[in-house]
Structure formats: C-alpha cells, structure tokens
Write a protein that holds these residues in place. Structure first.
Motif, mmCIF file in Angstrom:
data_model
loop_
_atom_site.group_PDB
_atom_site.id
_atom_site.type_symbol
_atom_site.label_atom_id
_atom_site.label_comp_id
_atom_site.label_asym_id
_atom_site.label_seq_id
_atom_site.Cartn_x
_atom_site.Cartn_y
_atom_site.Cartn_z
ATOM 1 N N LYS A 1 -1.902 -1.271 16.747
ATOM 2 C CA LYS A 1 -3.090 -1.315 16.849
ATOM 3 C C LYS A 1 -4.473 -2.121 16.149
ATOM 4 C CE LYS A 1 -0.233 3.197 17.339
ATOM 5 N NZ LYS A 1 -0.594 4.186 17.481
ATOM 6 N N ALA A 2 -4.538 -2.977 15.854
ATOM 7 C CA ALA A 2 -5.533 -3.275 15.046
ATOM 8 C C ALA A 2 -6.587 -4.419 16.330
ATOM 9 C CB ALA A 2 -5.473 -3.721 13.595
ATOM 10 N N ASN B 1 1.009 -10.149 9.541
ATOM 11 C CA ASN B 1 -0.450 -9.398 9.451
ATOM 12 C C ASN B 1 -0.526 -8.214 11.227
ATOM 13 O OD1 ASN B 1 -1.153 -8.901 7.112
ATOM 14 N ND2 ASN B 1 -2.475 -10.647 7.171
ATOM 15 N N ARG B 2 0.355 -9.194 12.534
ATOM 16 C CA ARG B 2 0.082 -8.531 13.318
ATOM 17 C C ARG B 2 0.649 -7.334 13.633
ATOM 18 N NH1 ARG B 2 -3.023 -11.711 18.367
ATOM 19 N NH2 ARG B 2 -4.413 -12.939 17.144
ATOM 20 N N VAL C 1 -8.588 -9.621 6.024
ATOM 21 C CA VAL C 1 -7.046 -9.404 6.644
ATOM 22 C C VAL C 1 -7.411 -10.558 7.002
ATOM 23 C CG1 VAL C 1 -5.260 -8.234 8.217
ATOM 24 C CG2 VAL C 1 -6.899 -7.033 7.328
ATOM 25 N N TRP D 1 -10.304 -10.622 12.348
ATOM 26 C CA TRP D 1 -9.384 -10.664 11.045
ATOM 27 C C TRP D 1 -10.000 -12.621 11.131
ATOM 28 C CZ3 TRP D 1 -4.255 -8.629 12.151
ATOM 29 C CH2 TRP D 1 -4.144 -7.765 12.420
ATOM 30 N N SER E 1 0.460 -1.208 -0.107
ATOM 31 C CA SER E 1 -0.317 -0.176 0.295
ATOM 32 C C SER E 1 0.577 1.055 -0.246
ATOM 33 C CB SER E 1 -0.969 0.412 1.076
ATOM 34 O OG SER E 1 -0.180 0.342 2.795
ATOM 35 N N ALA F 1 2.493 -6.156 11.627
ATOM 36 C CA ALA F 1 2.009 -4.705 10.942
ATOM 37 C C ALA F 1 1.330 -3.545 11.269
ATOM 38 C CB ALA F 1 2.496 -5.492 8.561
ATOM 39 N N GLN F 2 0.096 -4.415 11.902
ATOM 40 C CA GLN F 2 -0.958 -3.719 12.042
ATOM 41 C C GLN F 2 -1.247 -3.664 13.549
ATOM 42 O OE1 GLN F 2 -4.279 -3.557 9.622
ATOM 43 N NE2 GLN F 2 -3.199 -5.421 7.976
ATOM 44 N N ASP G 1 -5.692 -13.636 10.403
ATOM 45 C CA ASP G 1 -4.947 -13.571 11.673
ATOM 46 C C ASP G 1 -3.087 -13.563 10.838
ATOM 47 O OD1 ASP G 1 -4.305 -12.944 13.849
ATOM 48 O OD2 ASP G 1 -5.502 -13.570 14.767
#
Length: 230
Positions: A192-193, A186-187, A180, A198, A88, A189-190, A182
């Motif tokens: 605060k998500a 991905n955890r 997204v 997910w 992105s 990279a994100q 799990d």
C-alpha cells in the motif's frame, strides 16, 4: 580503476546488484561472496568473482577476503558492506532480546568481520576505502523497530571508529544512510506504500562507488543520507 579490487558483501541483493554493476562498469575487479552452494570461487557472467562464504563465520570471511586480495595486479583497495536485514514488531518492552541479538548478527557482525579481515590488506596496499550501509532509522528511529535501529546505529558507530583508527594508514571509512529502498522485496512487504518516494538502488550505487574511489580521497567519517523523497 582496472588495477584494483573491491569486495562487495550483499552484492546479489536488491541494492547489491546495482552497486556491483556500478563497480564493474567502472572497471574494478569485483569480488562478491555468495552462499548459494559450496563450490569453489568462480567468475560469474558479469565478470565478478564469487567465493562461497557465510559472512557471519570468521573463517569463511577470511577465505573470502583472501580471494579478494589474491590478485597482485589488482590489490584490494575497497570494501563495501551491504549485508543486513530488517525486522519490526512491538515496542521495546514487547521485543525479546533475541530479536536484538538477531539484528546485531545480521547487520553488525558481517560488517565487523569483513572489515576487520580486510583492513590489513588495505593498509598493505597503501590505503583504501570502506563503505558501510546503515539506515535513516539509526539517526531517526521510528516506533516498532528499536532492535533494527539499534543495530544500524551500531554499524554507524563502528564505521566512525574505523575512520578514526585507520586515518593515519590512509584507510577511509564512510557510511550511507538509505531510507526505504525501492526493491521487489520492499514492494511486496509494503503493497500500500508509494514506492515513487523511495530511493532506487541505481541512485545509491554511484554514491557508494564515489565513496570507494580516489575522487572522495579527502572524505572519511562522513554520514551520507540517501533518502530519496521518503
């Protein structure tokens, strides 16, 4: 399913590990190409066969598919295309075309090459299934990821084309669209998500296995959302 083989690309990744385990559990002969060294194809501890291949290189793909199809007691009956990548950044006018080329190279090119090399074997075996992984972004893009969304939409269009072209030969092609997933990557990279929203790899894997199996025999050209609560 002990008398059939499945080729799973990306089978060592976050989603791929769950998908591979699902097929092993169901008794399939599972072939998972890898890029970690230049050794010969070898069985792994989980019973899968691991040929070396760069799935963006046509000759490597042909060799990997040949390994998947070389057991006369377990003909190649399914291909699962999990290889892909995400990026992105800015808006379209801020995104260099090289980024689009890269997204197409990691998402569409392996799927095209692997499926194209495997189709003659699936036809010769009397039919089979191809499962592709696109993304929710292919049908619901979000700002800052136009190259990724375009590449995943191309995967979806390709899968639909395969479904139409090979229907008469008994080869089905369906696509799953995750949100997204799990995974540890991905955890990281994100941070605060909320990963509880997910979709987990273990939730997607049975859907993929179902689409590859005879249980989904009437289904081809389907686009299956696997969003979880994301």
């Amino acid at each position: 399913m002990t008398n059939r083989s499945v080729l799973v690309t990306g089978g060592t990744g976050g989603l791929g590990g769950a998908v591979t385990a699902a097929f092993v559990e169901a008794g399939w002969r599972v072939v998972v190409p890898r890029r970690d060294d230049r050794g010969a194809a070898r069985p792994a501890a989980d019973g899968t066969v691991r040929p070396v291949a760069d799935l963006t290189v046509a000759d490597d793909v042909r060799r990997a598919v040949a390994v998947a199809a070389d057991d006369p007691t377990a003909p190649l009956r399914a291909v699962v295309n999990l290889v892909g990548g995400y990026a992105s950044g800015g808006l379209v006018h801020e995104t260099p075309v090289d980024e689009l080329d890269r997204m197409l190279a990691v998402n569409l090119r392996p799927t095209w090459l692997v499926t194209g090399a495997a189709l003659p074997h699936l036809v010769a075996a009397g039919g089979g299934a191809v499962v592709c992984v696109s993304a929710r972004a292919a049908v619901a893009p979000f700002a800052g990821a136009a190259a990724y969304a375009t590449a995943k939409a191309a995967v979806l269009a390709f899968a639909n084309a395969v479904a139409v072209e090979y229907r008469a030969a008994g080869v089905r092609c369906n696509t799953v669209l995750p949100s997204v997933i799990d995974t540890p990557a991905n955890r990281a990279a994100q941070p605060k998500a909320d990963p509880s929203r997910w979709v987990r790899p273990a939730e997607i894997a049975p859907v993929v296995r179902f689409l590859a199996s005879d249980e989904s025999a009437p289904t081809s050209g389907a686009t299956v959302p696997v969003y979880g609560r994301a």
